[in-house]
Write a protein that holds these residues in place. Structure first.
Motif, PDB file in Angstrom:
ATOM      1  N   LEU A  91       0.605  -1.221   0.025  1.00 15.58           N
ATOM      2  CA  LEU A  91       0.096  -0.167   0.152  1.00 15.58           C
ATOM      3  C   LEU A  91       1.044   1.239  -0.115  1.00 15.58           C
ATOM      4  O   LEU A  91       0.537   2.208  -0.787  1.00 15.58           O
ATOM      5  N   MET A  92       1.859   1.296   0.896  1.00 23.33           N
ATOM      6  CA  MET A  92       2.859   2.371   0.794  1.00 23.33           C
ATOM      7  C   MET A  92       3.496   2.595  -0.398  1.00 23.33           C
ATOM      8  O   MET A  92       3.788   3.749  -1.007  1.00 23.33           O
ATOM      9  N   ALA A  93       3.974   1.502  -1.024  1.00 30.67           N
ATOM     10  CA  ALA A  93       4.714   1.575  -2.303  1.00 30.67           C
ATOM     11  C   ALA A  93       3.701   2.219  -3.502  1.00 30.67           C
ATOM     12  O   ALA A  93       4.234   3.181  -4.248  1.00 30.67           O
ATOM     13  N   VAL A  94       2.554   1.699  -3.398  1.00 32.05           N
ATOM     14  CA  VAL A  94       1.348   2.325  -4.477  1.00 32.05           C
ATOM     15  C   VAL A  94       1.303   3.736  -4.055  1.00 32.05           C
ATOM     16  O   VAL A  94       1.284   4.568  -5.124  1.00 32.05           O
ATOM     17  N   PHE A  95       1.189   4.250  -3.022  1.00 29.26           N
ATOM     18  CA  PHE A  95       1.024   5.514  -2.613  1.00 29.26           C
ATOM     19  C   PHE A  95       2.416   6.406  -3.033  1.00 29.26           C
ATOM     20  O   PHE A  95       2.174   7.610  -3.393  1.00 29.26           O
ATOM     21  N   TRP A  96       3.371   5.957  -2.802  1.00 29.57           N
ATOM     22  CA  TRP A  96       4.635   6.331  -3.019  1.00 29.57           C
ATOM     23  C   TRP A  96       4.788   6.930  -4.516  1.00 29.57           C
ATOM     24  O   TRP A  96       5.253   7.670  -4.947  1.00 29.57           O
ATOM     25  N   ILE A  97       4.721   5.704  -5.322  1.00 32.07           N
ATOM     26  CA  ILE A  97       4.908   5.681  -6.555  1.00 32.07           C
ATOM     27  C   ILE A  97       3.768   6.644  -7.201  1.00 32.07           C
ATOM     28  O   ILE A  97       4.171   7.562  -8.289  1.00 32.07           O
ATOM     29  N   THR A  98       2.590   6.540  -6.918  1.00 34.76           N
ATOM     30  CA  THR A  98       1.328   7.363  -7.737  1.00 34.76           C
ATOM     31  C   THR A  98       1.422   8.897  -7.036  1.00 34.76           C
ATOM     32  O   THR A  98       1.059   9.700  -7.551  1.00 34.76           O
TER      33      THR A  98
ATOM     34  N   VAL B 203       3.311  12.097   3.975  1.00 35.23           N
ATOM     35  CA  VAL B 203       2.214  11.764   4.517  1.00 35.23           C
ATOM     36  C   VAL B 203       1.939   9.955   4.533  1.00 35.23           C
ATOM     37  O   VAL B 203       1.513   9.520   5.663  1.00 35.23           O
ATOM     38  N   THR B 204       2.354   9.707   3.512  1.00 28.42           N
ATOM     39  CA  THR B 204       2.467   8.270   3.427  1.00 28.42           C
ATOM     40  C   THR B 204       3.421   7.398   4.332  1.00 28.42           C
ATOM     41  O   THR B 204       3.007   6.373   4.856  1.00 28.42           O
ATOM     42  N   ALA B 205       4.488   8.234   4.551  1.00 28.34           N
ATOM     43  CA  ALA B 205       5.355   7.586   5.601  1.00 28.34           C
ATOM     44  C   ALA B 205       4.951   7.443   6.994  1.00 28.34           C
ATOM     45  O   ALA B 205       5.336   6.935   7.679  1.00 28.34           O
ATOM     46  N   LEU B 206       3.756   8.213   7.172  1.00 23.26           N
ATOM     47  CA  LEU B 206       3.056   7.949   8.698  1.00 23.26           C
ATOM     48  C   LEU B 206       2.060   6.727   8.670  1.00 23.26           C
ATOM     49  O   LEU B 206       1.730   6.544   9.861  1.00 23.26           O
ATOM     50  N   LEU B 207       1.877   6.117   7.709  1.00 18.63           N
ATOM     51  CA  LEU B 207       1.068   4.974   7.602  1.00 18.63           C
ATOM     52  C   LEU B 207       1.325   3.921   8.739  1.00 18.63           C
ATOM     53  O   LEU B 207       0.630   3.356   9.383  1.00 18.63           O
ATOM     54  N   PRO B 208       2.684   3.523   9.135  1.00 25.41           N
ATOM     55  CA  PRO B 208       3.126   2.396  10.019  1.00 25.41           C
ATOM     56  C   PRO B 208       2.689   2.871  11.247  1.00 25.41           C
ATOM     57  O   PRO B 208       2.574   2.142  12.048  1.00 25.41           O
TER      58      PRO B 208
ATOM     59  N   SER C 247       9.527  17.676   6.353  1.00 25.12           N
ATOM     60  CA  SER C 247       8.835  16.637   5.456  1.00 25.12           C
ATOM     61  C   SER C 247       9.796  15.333   5.314  1.00 25.12           C
ATOM     62  O   SER C 247       9.325  14.374   5.455  1.00 25.12           O
ATOM     63  N   LEU C 248      10.779  15.558   5.283  1.00 26.78           N
ATOM     64  CA  LEU C 248      11.855  14.541   4.807  1.00 26.78           C
ATOM     65  C   LEU C 248      12.338  13.854   6.113  1.00 26.78           C
ATOM     66  O   LEU C 248      12.582  12.650   5.843  1.00 26.78           O
ATOM     67  N   PHE C 249      12.187  14.568   7.512  1.00 27.48           N
ATOM     68  CA  PHE C 249      12.546  13.661   8.605  1.00 27.48           C
ATOM     69  C   PHE C 249      11.327  12.700   8.520  1.00 27.48           C
ATOM     70  O   PHE C 249      11.504  11.493   8.999  1.00 27.48           O
ATOM     71  N   LEU C 250       9.981  12.914   8.412  1.00 27.85           N
ATOM     72  CA  LEU C 250       8.911  11.954   8.347  1.00 27.85           C
ATOM     73  C   LEU C 250       9.356  10.937   7.404  1.00 27.85           C
ATOM     74  O   LEU C 250       8.803   9.795   7.563  1.00 27.85           O
ATOM     75  N   LEU C 251       9.837  11.272   6.044  1.00 29.25           N
ATOM     76  CA  LEU C 251      10.046  10.308   5.175  1.00 29.25           C
ATOM     77  C   LEU C 251      10.908   9.283   5.540  1.00 29.25           C
ATOM     78  O   LEU C 251      10.708   7.937   5.409  1.00 29.25           O
ATOM     79  N   LEU C 252      12.034   9.590   6.071  1.00 29.25           N
ATOM     80  CA  LEU C 252      13.175   8.884   6.651  1.00 29.25           C
ATOM     81  C   LEU C 252      12.818   7.960   7.705  1.00 29.25           C
ATOM     82  O   LEU C 252      12.799   6.723   7.648  1.00 29.25           O
ATOM     83  N   GLY C 253      11.878   8.632   8.764  1.00 31.57           N
ATOM     84  CA  GLY C 253      11.281   7.984   9.661  1.00 31.57           C
ATOM     85  C   GLY C 253      10.258   6.719   9.438  1.00 31.57           C
ATOM     86  O   GLY C 253      10.384   5.724   9.908  1.00 31.57           O
ATOM     87  N   GLY C 254       9.536   7.295   8.217  1.00 31.74           N
ATOM     88  CA  GLY C 254       8.553   6.212   7.741  1.00 31.74           C
ATOM     89  C   GLY C 254       9.095   4.966   7.165  1.00 31.74           C
ATOM     90  O   GLY C 254       8.817   4.017   7.261  1.00 31.74           O
ATOM     91  N   GLY C 255      10.544   5.439   6.610  1.00 31.17           N
ATOM     92  CA  GLY C 255      11.224   4.109   5.901  1.00 31.17           C
ATOM     93  C   GLY C 255      11.774   3.197   7.152  1.00 31.17           C
ATOM     94  O   GLY C 255      11.816   1.998   6.862  1.00 31.17           O
ATOM     95  N   PHE C 256      12.266   3.808   8.156  1.00 34.73           N
ATOM     96  CA  PHE C 256      13.017   3.237   9.064  1.00 34.73           C
ATOM     97  C   PHE C 256      11.754   2.271   9.805  1.00 34.73           C
ATOM     98  O   PHE C 256      11.888   1.239  10.159  1.00 34.73           O
ATOM     99  N   ALA C 257      10.597   2.736   9.972  1.00 35.05           N
ATOM    100  CA  ALA C 257       9.450   1.894  10.750  1.00 35.05           C
ATOM    101  C   ALA C 257       8.905   0.833   9.727  1.00 35.05           C
ATOM    102  O   ALA C 257       8.709  -0.313  10.324  1.00 35.05           O
ATOM    103  N   LEU C 258       8.943   1.129   8.539  1.00 39.28           N
ATOM    104  CA  LEU C 258       8.462   0.178   7.527  1.00 39.28           C
ATOM    105  C   LEU C 258       9.673  -0.982   7.543  1.00 39.28           C
ATOM    106  O   LEU C 258       9.291  -2.197   7.418  1.00 39.28           O
TER     107      LEU C 258
END
Length: 563
Positions: free
Chosen positions: A44-51, A58-63, A397-408
């Protein structure tokens, strides 16, 4: 039918947002394993990130809410992933970058380089690229590009002015020469357009190449660092990815790619005649050079002499770089040995120097100075950096993106999804690791053309580390080059913010960027694999699997070494 398609296209964002979760529901509801639930979030995150149906941050907050609701990870365990040691390194580096921007140090450095290199188009390109490449090691690629493009535009205006003057002179020719002068003017106009394209692309490409050189240069580097630290800690090993080791590998690679970009842009666009791409004779070349140098000199002089604040920031910046490089000199010592083992990391000096920017004054203190008026009250001075400066310029926003990656990544590892994927990928264990690496890097470099490089790096890190562990390969051998290859975004405006910024100035068409970038993508990946095979192996010892990973039973039965 056409109207229906137009209406569907207009609501595509809503369709993707609501249909994607429904289509994927069999994973958590029907299969219901921990791995399947994590795969639901991952896809789901991959789809939201790509599209990019919603902002990628915001997608990075899903986890944060999906993993606890699905019973994969507790909320109190997933939340700390958004504020890790790696993100602290990034925070400290960005605060220093904000101070450099606030006091116009980056502009001062860039203009000084341009004054040194000369006024020929190829050397102007080199000057712009050197400045962009160096600054993008420490400042975000987007900020560096946004600063360099107006400087380049001012230079191009002067080149255009010279070309216009040439055109005006040609109008005074008599009738019998009109046909010839028109041909010359059209030819010069074509060359001017090529210069505009080359100058625009050189800034974007230099920014992308410079981000490879240092650990804090771009997001995927930090994604790799964070994932490697968590992965190695899980197997009782210490991650070898730190600032010194990264620069030992990334700096020569980034510099080589930078030179290749410069040479290729000359071949693709400048097509110089007699060393000059705008004027046909010596007098016009001198006139063009004089005008270009004058506009650079005017901008440089307008900045004035180096101030106390600029000098202070430069000193702090130098201290930070030295601290990063000298903390661990590849196992031969470093200032980190002065403290308890494992207690200080790259984040320690980064945050310390960032705090000092908010403490030290921006003006030379007048306290206890001789010769001052006793009746004059000391004026309060501002600090080198204020919170307003940081608040407005930091890319939160980039901090959230990195954090979302680590959470995933944490969800994939804790749920067992990474292990499951690795087991499925064992079919590739008979494939030569070097050929496998070449394929993986090409896949990453072309995927990053259509979506965020941080998002792509986040998705592939758990998959590739599992592939490596289950096929008996050092995990770093796959994940480090793959992370770097996500920065090879040369083809499309949407690939990276620097590409989009230079495209917005109107000198380029998509075909210009795609045709030039495709060749660079083709060249950069084999160069990356060569770097991995040579000095990369000498630095990180890719050919040996760390002992901690040998506890994995699959590795024990399939252990191989890269030769």
């Amino acid at each position: 039918m056409a109207n229906v398609l137009k209406q569907l296209w207009s609501i595509r964002v809503l369709l993707i947002m609501f249909i994607s979760p429904l289509v994927l529901l069999p994973l958590p509801l029907h299969i219901g394993t921990q791995e399947a639930k994590t795969a639901y979030v991952l896809i789901l995150m991959a789809v939201f990130w790509i599209t990019e149906v919603v902002p990628i941050s915001v997608t990075a907050l899903l986890p944060v809410f999906m993993f606890p609701m699905l019973g994969v990870i507790k909320a109190k365990e997933i939340a700390p992933a958004y504020m890790s040691d790696t993100i602290m390194v990034f925070l400290g580096g960005l605060v220093m970058a904000v101070a450099i921007e606030t006091w116009n140090i980056h502009r001062l450095m860039a203009l000084r380089v341009l004054l040194v290199v000369g006024t020929e188009p190829r050397w102007l390109m080199l000057g712009l690229m050197i400045s962009t490449w160096f600054l993008s090691m420490w400042i975000s690629n987007s900020a560096t590009t946004a600063m360099m493009i107006p400087i380049a535009q001012a230079i191009l205006i002067q080149l255009k002015g010279t070309s216009d003057k040439l055109h005006d002179n040609e109008k005074t020719f008599d009738v019998k020469d009109n046909e010839q002068s028109t041909e010359v003017t059209d030819d010069e106009a074509t060359h001017y357009k090529r210069i505009c394209k080359a100058v625009s692309l050189c800034i974007a490409y230099a920014a992308n190449s410079g981000g490879i050189c240092s650990l804090t240069g771009t997001g995927p580097n930090l994604v790799l660092k964070g994932h490697a630290e968590e992965l190695y800690a899980k197997y009782g090993e210490e991650s070898p990815v730190h600032f010194t080791m990264w620069m030992g590998f990334g700096l020569p690679l980034g510099f080589t790619i930078f030179i290749i970009c410069w040479i290729w842009l000359q071949i693709a666009f400048l097509r110089c005649r007699g060393g000059c791409c705008c004027c046909s004779n010596v007098e016009d070349k001198k006139e063009r050079g004089r005008r270009v140098k004058q506009v650079i000199r005017d901008q440089y002089d307008a900045l004035g002499p180096i101030t106390y604040a600029q000098g202070s920031v430069l000193v702090l910046f130098g201290i930070l770089v030295v601290c990063w490089i000298s903390r661990d000199l590849g196992g031969v010592g470093g200032w980190g040995d002065l403290f308890k083992d494992g207690y200080v990391r790259d984040s320690t000096p980064a945050v310390l120097l960032a705090v000092l920017l908010f403490v030290l004054p921006a003006e030379k203190p007048a306290i206890f100075c001789w010769g001052t008026d006793e009746d004059e009250k000391p004026k309060p001075t501002r600090a080198l950096l204020t919170w307003k400066d940081a608040h407005e310029k930091l890319p939160w926003s980039l901090f959230l993106l990195l954090g979302g990656g680590f959470a995933l990544a944490k969800g994939c590892q804790d749920s067992g999804l990474s292990l499951w994927i690795g087991e499925q990928l064992e079919v590739f264990k008979g494939l030569n690791p070097w050929l496998m690496l070449l394929i993986l890097c090409y896949v990453c470099s072309f995927f990053t053309e259509v979506t965020s490089n941080v998002a792509i790096a986040t998705i592939i890190m758990p998959i590739l580390s599992s592939l490596a562990i289950n096929t008996g390969v050092n995990p770093l051998f796959y994940i480090l080059p793959a992370a770097i290859s996500t920065s090879f975004a040369y083809m499309l405006p949407v690939a990276t913010p620097p590409n989009a910024l230079v495209f917005s100035y109107g000198h380029l068409k998509v075909i210009d960027m795609a045709s030039a970038g495709f060749i660079l993508n083709i060249i950069a990946v084999p160069l990356l694999v060569f770097a991995t095979y040579t000095w990369g192996d000498a630095i990180f010892d890719f050919s040996t699997v760390p002992p901690g990973f040998l506890t994995n039973q699959t590795v024990l039965s399939n252990l191989t070494h890269i030769v």
